[in-house]
Design an enzyme around this catalytic site. Structure first.
Site, PDB file in Angstrom:
ATOM      1  N   CYS A 296      29.720  33.951  30.536  1.00 35.76           N
ATOM      2  CA  CYS A 296      30.492  35.191  30.741  1.00 35.76           C
ATOM      3  C   CYS A 296      30.282  36.272  29.683  1.00 35.76           C
ATOM      4  O   CYS A 296      30.254  37.450  30.015  1.00 35.76           O
ATOM      5  CB  CYS A 296      31.988  34.873  30.810  1.00 35.76           C
TER       6      CYS A 296
ATOM      7  N   GLY B 244      36.066  31.450  48.198  1.00 36.96           N
ATOM      8  CA  GLY B 244      35.302  30.991  47.037  1.00 36.96           C
ATOM      9  C   GLY B 244      35.897  29.710  46.476  1.00 36.96           C
ATOM     10  O   GLY B 244      37.015  29.718  45.959  1.00 36.96           O
TER      11      GLY B 244
ATOM     12  N   GLU C  64      41.118  35.958  35.789  1.00 40.75           N
ATOM     13  CA  GLU C  64      41.312  34.612  35.218  1.00 40.75           C
ATOM     14  C   GLU C  64      40.945  34.627  33.736  1.00 40.75           C
ATOM     15  O   GLU C  64      40.078  35.375  33.304  1.00 40.75           O
ATOM     16  CB  GLU C  64      40.496  33.573  35.984  1.00 40.75           C
TER      17      GLU C  64
END
Length: 302
Positions: A273, A10, A162
């Site tokens: 998000c 990715g 993350e």
């Protein structure tokens, strides 16, 4: 367990910058980022650093320093997977648009495809690191795929979520509040701790069990979104009473127990998000029959 080669599946917003900083700070480790998107890989390899597929202040300088030395971008995934000691999975986990959990649960099809590719390509033991934002207990599904379809090699799974903010990702990577590593195998956990210890102070590297790490990412985003929703709710009251929401936010933000961040009233919360992760949290809570917990977090979105 000393790591000399890392592969990341990715080359997007998380994988690209994170691996670039690891390569910059750990010149003794070869870092290879793989992606099936040929245009994206070509952009990462472009001699003109202004054409990188991700824009973050400071990223071009990091890539310029490490690329070609110990940082490589390629579409040849199987080879990079087989040669690596440690493999990061950093692919998209969008909200499901079909089937059970549609509109709420995280779609893990890309994660599962990565697991199948790793299982097919790996001929030696690997440490697998979940970098994508995942529902708690995703590692169980990864383990099942890896151990049932692999070549008899051993896989240790770690969670390393993350915590990057758009616009400050390189700063966040260079000087993180914390690095979170969850896992069950102490040697595998220590191997990843040692990678980050090349530049992160030891007191900022937190180790937990696998499930705590997976859930902490969703919880952090839910708490941040909750603060925005809270001040937005108060802003309506301010409009009716003649109070100024900016002044209220400043007044409560000076309380050390509350702090000033994420108290800017607006029409909602932005970014990709918060809503996705809270819906995921709601779905997980419902799956375990925790309907009051689910209802509570649903109100943050409402």
């Amino acid at each position: 367990m000393k790591i000399s080669k890392i592969c990341c599946i990715g080359a997007g917003y998380v994988g690209g910058p994170t691996m670039s900083v690891i390569a910059q700070k750990c010149p003794h480790i070869t870092v290879t980022i793989v992606d099936i998107n040929e245009k994206r890989i070509a952009a990462w390899n472009d001699p003109d650093l202004s054409k990188l597929p991700v824009y973050e202040p400071g990223l071009a300088e990091v890539v310029g320093e490490a690329r070609g030395r110990n940082l490589f971008f390629t579409t040849e995934g199987d080879r990079a997977i087989d040669e690596a000691d440690m493999i990061f999975i950093s692919v998209n986990t969008p909200t499901k648009t079909y089937g059970k959990g549609k509109g709420m649960a995280a779609d893990l099809k890309y994660i599962e495809l990565c697991a199948r590719q790793i299982a097919a390509a790996a001929t030696s033991d690997k440490i697998i690191v979940e970098k994508s934002t995942l529902p708690v207990r995703t590692a169980e599904a990864l383990k099942s795929i890896l151990h049932n379809t692999g070549n008899g090699v051993s896989f240790h799974i770690l969670s390393n979520p993350e915590f990057l903010a758009e616009g400050t990702a390189i700063q966040d990577l260079h000087n993180p509040d914390r690095v979170l590593i969850g896992g069950e195998n102490p040697e595998a956990v220590q191997a990843l701790v040692d990678v980050y210890a090349s530049w992160v102070p030891p007191e900022r590297i937190l180790t937990t069990n696998l499930w705590s790490s997976e859930l902490s990412k969703l919880t952090a985003n839910a708490f941040l979104a909750q603060r925005v929703s809270s001040i937005n709710a108060i802003s309506e009251l301010c409009e009716r009473t003649g109070a100024n929401v900016d002044e209220v936010a400043r007044a409560i933000g000076t309380d050390s127990r509350i702090g000033p961040k994420f108290l800017k009233a607006s029409v909602g919360f932005g970014g990709s998000c918060f809503q996705k992760d809270i819906l995921n949290l709601v779905y997980i809570a419902r799956t375990y029959g925790l309907h009051e917990v689910a209802h509570y977090w649903e109100q943050v979105i409402t």
